[in-house]
Scaffold this motif. Structure first.
Motif, PDB file in Angstrom:
ATOM      1  N   ILE A 120       0.839  -1.202   0.000  1.00  0.00           N
ATOM      2  CA  ILE A 120       0.000   0.000   0.000  1.00  0.00           C
ATOM      3  C   ILE A 120       0.873   1.251   0.000  1.00  0.00           C
ATOM      4  N   GLU A 145      -4.804  10.517   8.425  1.00  0.00           N
ATOM      5  CA  GLU A 145      -5.460  11.000   7.192  1.00  0.00           C
ATOM      6  C   GLU A 145      -4.670  12.151   6.580  1.00  0.00           C
ATOM      7  N   TRP A 155      -5.176   3.959   6.780  1.00  0.00           N
ATOM      8  CA  TRP A 155      -5.272   2.804   7.674  1.00  0.00           C
ATOM      9  C   TRP A 155      -3.881   2.263   8.011  1.00  0.00           C
ATOM     10  N   VAL A 156      -3.011   2.164   6.993  1.00  0.00           N
ATOM     11  CA  VAL A 156      -1.640   1.683   7.220  1.00  0.00           C
ATOM     12  C   VAL A 156      -0.908   2.617   8.172  1.00  0.00           C
ATOM     13  N   LYS A 169      -6.116   2.872   1.124  1.00  0.00           N
ATOM     14  CA  LYS A 169      -5.901   2.268   2.439  1.00  0.00           C
ATOM     15  C   LYS A 169      -4.692   2.862   3.162  1.00  0.00           C
TER      16      LYS A 169
END
Length: 162
Positions: A53, A141, A68-69, A65
Motif C-alpha cells: 500500500i 489521514e 489505515w496503514v 488504504k
C-alpha cells in the motif's frame, strides 16, 4: 507467521531470535531457514501487505488504504520506529523499491527506473519515519494526503524526460 506477528505486535522483535521463534511456532530451525533467510526476511514478508500500500502511494498511484496503514504504524509506533531506525530499514526500503519499480512507466528518462523507485521508496518511508518520531503529529489521514501529494510531485520530477 502467526507466531511471529503475535510476538512482534507485543513488542518482542529486538530480542526475538530464530531459535526461540521456531520453538514457539512448533517448527525446527531448518524449517524456518527453508522459507526465510533470516528474521529480517520474515519481517518484510509479514509487512508485505502494508508495504504494498505504501508502494502504491509512493509510485503515485491511488492508495485509499494508506491512512489505515499509517494509523497501524502509529498504533505500533515503538515497533515501527525500531524497524525504520535499524538495519531492517534497508530491507524494508528494498522491498518497497521492488514493489514500486514495475508501477513506473517504461518511458525514457534520464535516470534508471531502479533509481527512481529507490528514491521514491526512501522518500515515502522517510516521511513516515519522521512523522512517527515527531512528538506532535498530524493525524494519519493528513499524513496520507501529504505523502500522496509529495510522491506525485517527486514522481513527476524524477520522470521528466529531456
Amino acid at each position: 507467521m502467526a507466531t511471529f506477528n503475535a510476538l512482534v505486535l507485543n513488542g518482542h522483535y529486538a530480542e526475538l531470535g530464530v531459535r526461540e521463534l521456531a520453538r514457539k511456532a512448533g517448527v525446527g530451525r531448518s524449517t524456518f531457514y527453508q522459507h526465510f533467510d533470516d528474521k529480517t526476511a520474515l519481517l518484510v514478508e509479514a509487512m508485505y501487505p502494508l508495504l504494498s500500500i505504501v508502494a502504491n502511494a509512493a509510485a503515485g498511484n491511488e492508495a485509499p488504504k494508506l491512512p489505515w496503514v499509517l494509523a497501524h504504524f502509529e498504533e505500533q509506533r515503538a515497533n515501527a520506529l525500531e524497524f525504520f531506525a535499524s538495519a531492517e530499514r534497508a530491507a524494508i526500503e528494498s522491498a518497497v523499491t521492488k514493489l514500486i519499480e514495475p508501477q513506473l512507466p517504461r518511458s525514457s528518462t534520464p535516470l534508471p527506473r531502479a533509481t527512481i523507485a529507490s528514491t521514491l521508496s526512501r522518500t515515502a518511508l522517510g516521511l513516515i519515519a519522521d512523522w512517527l518520531a515527531a512528538e506532535q503529529r498530524v493525524g494519519a489521514e493528513e499524513l496520507a494526503a501529504v505523502v500522496t501529494r509529495t510522491m506525485l510531485a517527486c514522481r513527476s520530477a524524477l520522470l521528466v524526460t529531456g
